[in-house]
Design an enzyme around this catalytic site. Structure first.
Site, mmCIF file in Angstrom:
data_model
loop_
_atom_site.group_PDB
_atom_site.id
_atom_site.type_symbol
_atom_site.label_atom_id
_atom_site.label_comp_id
_atom_site.label_asym_id
_atom_site.label_seq_id
_atom_site.Cartn_x
_atom_site.Cartn_y
_atom_site.Cartn_z
ATOM 1 N N ASP A 57 3.684 27.814 4.142
ATOM 2 C CA ASP A 57 5.042 28.105 4.167
ATOM 3 C C ASP A 57 5.336 28.522 2.645
ATOM 4 O O ASP A 57 5.404 27.787 1.753
ATOM 5 C CB ASP A 57 6.004 27.040 4.419
ATOM 6 C CG ASP A 57 7.439 27.251 4.165
ATOM 7 O OD1 ASP A 57 7.693 28.574 3.748
ATOM 8 O OD2 ASP A 57 8.231 26.421 4.294
ATOM 9 N N ASP A 101 2.255 21.834 9.772
ATOM 10 C CA ASP A 101 3.727 22.286 9.819
ATOM 11 C C ASP A 101 4.247 22.373 8.290
ATOM 12 O O ASP A 101 4.039 21.326 7.635
ATOM 13 C CB ASP A 101 4.544 21.322 10.517
ATOM 14 C CG ASP A 101 6.002 21.857 10.674
ATOM 15 O OD1 ASP A 101 6.247 22.983 10.944
ATOM 16 O OD2 ASP A 101 6.911 20.956 11.029
HETATM 17 P P1 13P Z 1 13.915 20.126 14.137
HETATM 18 O O1 13P Z 1 13.468 18.593 13.358
HETATM 19 O O2 13P Z 1 15.178 20.401 13.658
HETATM 20 O O3 13P Z 1 13.640 19.810 15.289
HETATM 21 O O4 13P Z 1 12.922 21.094 13.382
HETATM 22 C C1 13P Z 1 11.413 20.986 13.599
HETATM 23 C C2 13P Z 1 10.772 22.133 12.769
HETATM 24 O O5 13P Z 1 11.179 22.873 12.612
HETATM 25 C C3 13P Z 1 9.496 21.747 12.076
HETATM 26 O O6 13P Z 1 8.882 22.827 11.334
#
Ligand code: 13P
Length: 288
Positions: free
Chosen positions: A105, A84
């Site tokens: 990203d 992520d």
């Molecule tokens: P939240 O923590 O607001 O759920 O966002 C998670 C996210 O977008 C991880 O990339």
């Protein structure tokens, strides 16, 4: 065996439902999210930021732990392990470590051209190894792992250019932010989402900051082409509330209530329950 996230998201896009992409923080989180996916018969994307991976001992520890847990639980649902919000270097490290999907990203790069160039490089490398790629156009607001972006509406033309690089799914800002939404939040821009979808065709779109968005807005976004919804804060709040209740009830001071397995169990159970509710909202139940 872990799979990449491309096929499961193509199916979600075509079937007009979304998959939750749930961030993991540790072993308990991983087991809880797996249990939820298996019980809900939902395909699953489990994802990890560089910060959370560092907490666990690094990308390799995270990848090995997730793989071993999936095997030990004999999961029957497809599971992808996704990076992520990775930097260019993080993507390389995760490809080495055994992740099956990465997000590069590039929205923080100095120029959009640099985002394009590096996204293209990651796509080439990842695809040569059967790994799926998420790219990002337009920063997502809020703060996550110390990274703050200004939150903008992504430029549809830039989305089109990134889509043409052959990315598997695309994160684009449509007014969403990470973390808890402020009282005066304006809501998602469905107009912008529609404009982006019109230029990116059947490419699955990703909604970051999935915690705390009213369910009607979530479902409208899914109907307009969002196929992956990232959730982190929501499960953290569920875990914290259940843990707090256990401690405040003094249960850690009764018998062997101080055993870490006992302390962590209410939080773990709360993650299972909340993840299943979210899978229901996103429409991914019984889609495995
Ligand atoms: P939240 O923590 O607001 O759920 O966002 C998670 C996210 O977008 C991880 O990339």
């Amino acid at each position: 065996m872990l799979v990449n996230a491309a096929d499961m998201l193509k199916k979600a896009e075509a079937g007009k439902y979304a998959l939750g992409a749930f961030n993991t923080n540790n072993l308990e989180w991983t087991l809880a999210v797996f249990q939820a996916a298996e019980e809900a018969k939902s395909p699953l994307i489990i994802q990890c930021t560089a910060g959370a991976a560092k907490w666990m001992g690094g990308f390799k520890v995270c990848a090995d732990m997730v793989k071993a847990a999936a095997e030990a639980m004999e999961l029957t649902v497809p599971v992808a392990l996704h990076l992520d919000h990775g930097t260019f270097e993080d993507c390389h490290a995760c490809i080495e470590a055994g992740f099956t999907s990465v997000m590069y990203d590039g929205s923080h790069e100095e120029t959009f051209d640099l985002n394009l160039k590096r996204t293209e490089e990651i796509v080439k490398l990842a695809h040569s190894k059967g790994i799926s790629v998420e790219a990002e156009v337009g920063g997502i607001g809020g703060t996550e792992d110390g990274v703050t972006s200004n939150g903008e509406l992504a430029d549809p033309e830039q989305c089109r250019q990134i889509a043409e690089l052959g990315v598997d799914f695309l994160a684009c800002g449509i007014g969403n932010i990470h973390g808890v939404y402020p009282e005066d939040w304006a809501g998602l821009s469905f107009e912008r989402l529609g404009e982006i979808k019109a230029l990116t065709g059947d490419l699955p779109l990703v909604l970051h900051g999935g915690s705390g968005i009213p369910v009607e807005q979530i479902q409208k976004a899914i109907s307009l082409g969002v196929s992956k919804i990232n959730v982190n804060t929501d499960l953290q709040l569920a875990f914290a509330a259940a843990t707090r209740a256990y401690i405040e009830a003094g249960k850690d001071q009764q018998g062997k209530g101080f055993d870490p397995r006992k302390i962590l169990k209410p939080g773990r159970d709360a993650i299972v329950a909340r993840t299943k509710e979210l899978m229901e909202e996103f429409g991914s139940v019984n889609k495995a």
